[in-house]
Design a protein around this motif. Structure first.
Motif, short mmCIF file in Angstrom:
data_model
loop_
_atom_site.label_atom_id
_atom_site.label_comp_id
_atom_site.label_asym_id
_atom_site.label_seq_id
_atom_site.Cartn_x
_atom_site.Cartn_y
_atom_site.Cartn_z
N GLY A 1 0.90 -0.99 0.11
CA GLY A 1 -0.16 -0.09 0.45
C GLY A 1 0.44 1.07 -0.24
O GLY A 1 0.11 2.10 -0.01
N LYS A 2 2.11 0.94 -0.03
CA LYS A 2 3.50 2.44 0.47
C LYS A 2 2.50 3.10 1.24
O LYS A 2 2.62 4.81 0.98
CB LYS A 2 3.41 2.77 -0.79
N TYR A 3 2.37 3.12 2.56
CA TYR A 3 1.16 3.91 3.24
C TYR A 3 2.16 5.05 3.72
O TYR A 3 2.19 6.36 3.93
CB TYR A 3 0.42 3.08 4.41
N ASN A 4 3.34 4.85 4.24
CA ASN A 4 3.95 5.65 4.63
C ASN A 4 4.52 6.45 3.19
O ASN A 4 5.01 8.10 4.36
CB ASN A 4 6.00 4.42 5.27
N VAL A 5 5.26 6.33 2.62
CA VAL A 5 5.66 7.41 0.91
C VAL A 5 4.13 8.32 1.20
O VAL A 5 3.54 9.62 1.12
CB VAL A 5 5.27 6.43 0.01
N ARG A 6 2.21 7.47 1.48
CA ARG A 6 2.00 8.43 1.02
C ARG A 6 1.34 9.74 1.76
O ARG A 6 1.21 10.65 2.27
CB ARG A 6 0.06 7.77 0.64
N HIS A 7 1.81 9.36 3.46
CA HIS A 7 1.58 9.70 4.10
C HIS A 7 2.49 10.73 4.33
O HIS A 7 1.67 12.06 4.72
CB HIS A 7 1.64 8.83 5.35
N TYR A 8 3.29 10.38 4.08
CA TYR A 8 4.35 11.61 4.00
C TYR A 8 3.82 13.03 3.12
O TYR A 8 3.82 13.96 3.06
CB TYR A 8 5.72 11.18 3.76
N GLN A 9 3.92 12.29 1.66
CA GLN A 9 3.12 12.47 0.21
C GLN A 9 2.12 14.18 1.19
O GLN A 9 2.09 15.50 0.54
CB GLN A 9 2.93 12.50 -1.25
N VAL A 10 0.86 12.73 1.41
CA VAL A 10 -0.14 14.16 2.05
C VAL A 10 0.08 14.66 3.10
O VAL A 10 -0.59 15.78 2.78
CB VAL A 10 -1.32 13.09 2.34
N GLY A 11 0.93 14.82 3.94
CA GLY A 11 1.26 15.88 4.60
C GLY A 11 1.81 16.28 4.62
O GLY A 11 1.31 17.84 4.40
N SER A 12 3.07 16.56 4.14
CA SER A 12 3.65 17.47 2.96
C SER A 12 2.36 18.97 2.29
O SER A 12 2.60 19.65 2.37
CB SER A 12 4.55 17.61 1.78
N ILE A 13 2.01 18.39 1.36
CA ILE A 13 0.35 18.68 1.06
C ILE A 13 -0.07 19.88 1.76
O ILE A 13 -0.70 21.06 1.80
CB ILE A 13 -0.21 17.99 -0.55
N LEU A 14 -1.20 18.94 2.82
CA LEU A 14 -1.30 19.68 3.66
C LEU A 14 -0.85 20.54 4.52
O LEU A 14 -1.80 21.67 4.84
CB LEU A 14 -2.04 18.27 5.08
N LEU A 15 0.70 20.52 4.87
CA LEU A 15 1.24 21.47 5.63
C LEU A 15 1.35 23.12 4.87
O LEU A 15 0.61 23.95 5.13
CB LEU A 15 2.94 21.62 5.50
N GLY A 16 1.84 22.59 3.33
CA GLY A 16 1.17 23.58 2.70
C GLY A 16 0.34 24.52 2.20
O GLY A 16 0.22 25.77 2.75
N LEU A 17 -1.08 23.62 1.91
CA LEU A 17 -2.03 24.44 1.81
C LEU A 17 -2.43 25.00 3.04
O LEU A 17 -3.42 26.03 2.58
CB LEU A 17 -3.41 22.89 1.54
N MET A 18 -1.86 24.75 4.34
CA MET A 18 -3.00 24.73 5.54
C MET A 18 -2.08 26.62 5.87
O MET A 18 -3.28 27.16 6.33
CB MET A 18 -2.80 24.29 6.95
N VAL A 19 -0.58 26.70 5.44
CA VAL A 19 -0.49 27.30 5.90
C VAL A 19 -0.38 28.57 5.01
O VAL A 19 -1.15 29.82 4.96
CB VAL A 19 1.64 27.71 5.87
N VAL A 20 -0.96 27.68 3.65
CA VAL A 20 -1.58 29.10 2.47
C VAL A 20 -3.15 29.72 2.77
O VAL A 20 -3.26 30.73 2.49
CB VAL A 20 -1.11 28.87 1.36
N GLY A 21 -3.94 28.60 3.33
CA GLY A 21 -4.83 28.64 3.85
C GLY A 21 -5.00 29.90 5.05
O GLY A 21 -6.16 30.60 4.59
N THR A 22 -3.87 29.29 5.82
CA THR A 22 -3.62 30.37 7.10
C THR A 22 -4.08 31.86 6.34
O THR A 22 -4.84 33.41 6.09
CB THR A 22 -3.30 30.06 7.92
N LEU A 23 -3.37 32.79 5.74
CA LEU A 23 -2.39 33.71 5.18
C LEU A 23 -3.84 34.24 4.07
O LEU A 23 -3.62 35.30 4.12
CB LEU A 23 -1.38 33.60 4.03
N ILE A 24 -4.49 33.54 3.42
CA ILE A 24 -5.83 33.35 2.63
C ILE A 24 -6.65 34.04 3.77
O ILE A 24 -6.95 35.06 3.45
CB ILE A 24 -6.54 32.29 1.76
#
Length: 156
Positions: A55-78
């Protein structure tokens, strides 16, 4: 300083932040699911472990977490930017303070990744605690955000 935003764009400023945040709340639950799978993989044995590895859950968790981090910071600023543009001030209240706290928490949580990759359990447990608190506050943020949107819509 006066920022003149065209009247046709202003209503969209108020709706973009909440829409993005609701999507990110859903993504947060997906990241939680992936994190649980990574944890299961860590302690699995035999055939169960082989199936979880596929399932490559570790890779997917890391990737989704990275996207979540970036979009949360941008969303907060917006959200802060839209509030400031529309009101010429920020409203210092629980919604803003919790949002800023969440942004800080997700940044600290993400910064633990190198330590987790090196097998540091303290980093894993800190990551889990921070993100569990983050999701709980995120749910509350969604409720308070709906109240804010209702307030904005009642003034139209």
């Amino acid at each position: 300083m006066s920022l003149e935003i065209p009247a046709t764009i202003k209503p969209w400023l108020n709706i973009f932040h909440p829409l993005l945040m609701f999507v990110l709340l859903g993504v947060s639950f997906y990241a939680l699911y992936l994190g649980v799978k990574v944890r299961q993989l860590r302690y699995a044995e035999g055939e169960t472990k082989k199936e979880l590895i596929k399932g490559k859950y570790n890779v997917r968790h890391y990737q989704v977490g990275s996207i979540l981090l970036g979009l949360m910071v941008v969303g907060t600023l917006i959200g802060m930017g839209a509030t400031y543009i529309n009101n010429q001030k920020l409203f210092l209240g629980p919604h803003l303070l919790a949002g800023l706290g969440m942004t800080g928490a997700i940044a600290v949580s993400a910064s633990l990744s190198p330590y987790m990759q090196k097998g540091q359990n303290w980093a894993r447990y800190t990551h889990i605690v921070l993100n569990s608190g983050l999701v709980a506050v995120f749910v509350w943020q969604a409720v308070s955000g709906v109240q804010i949107i209702q307030n904005i819509l009642s003034k139209l």
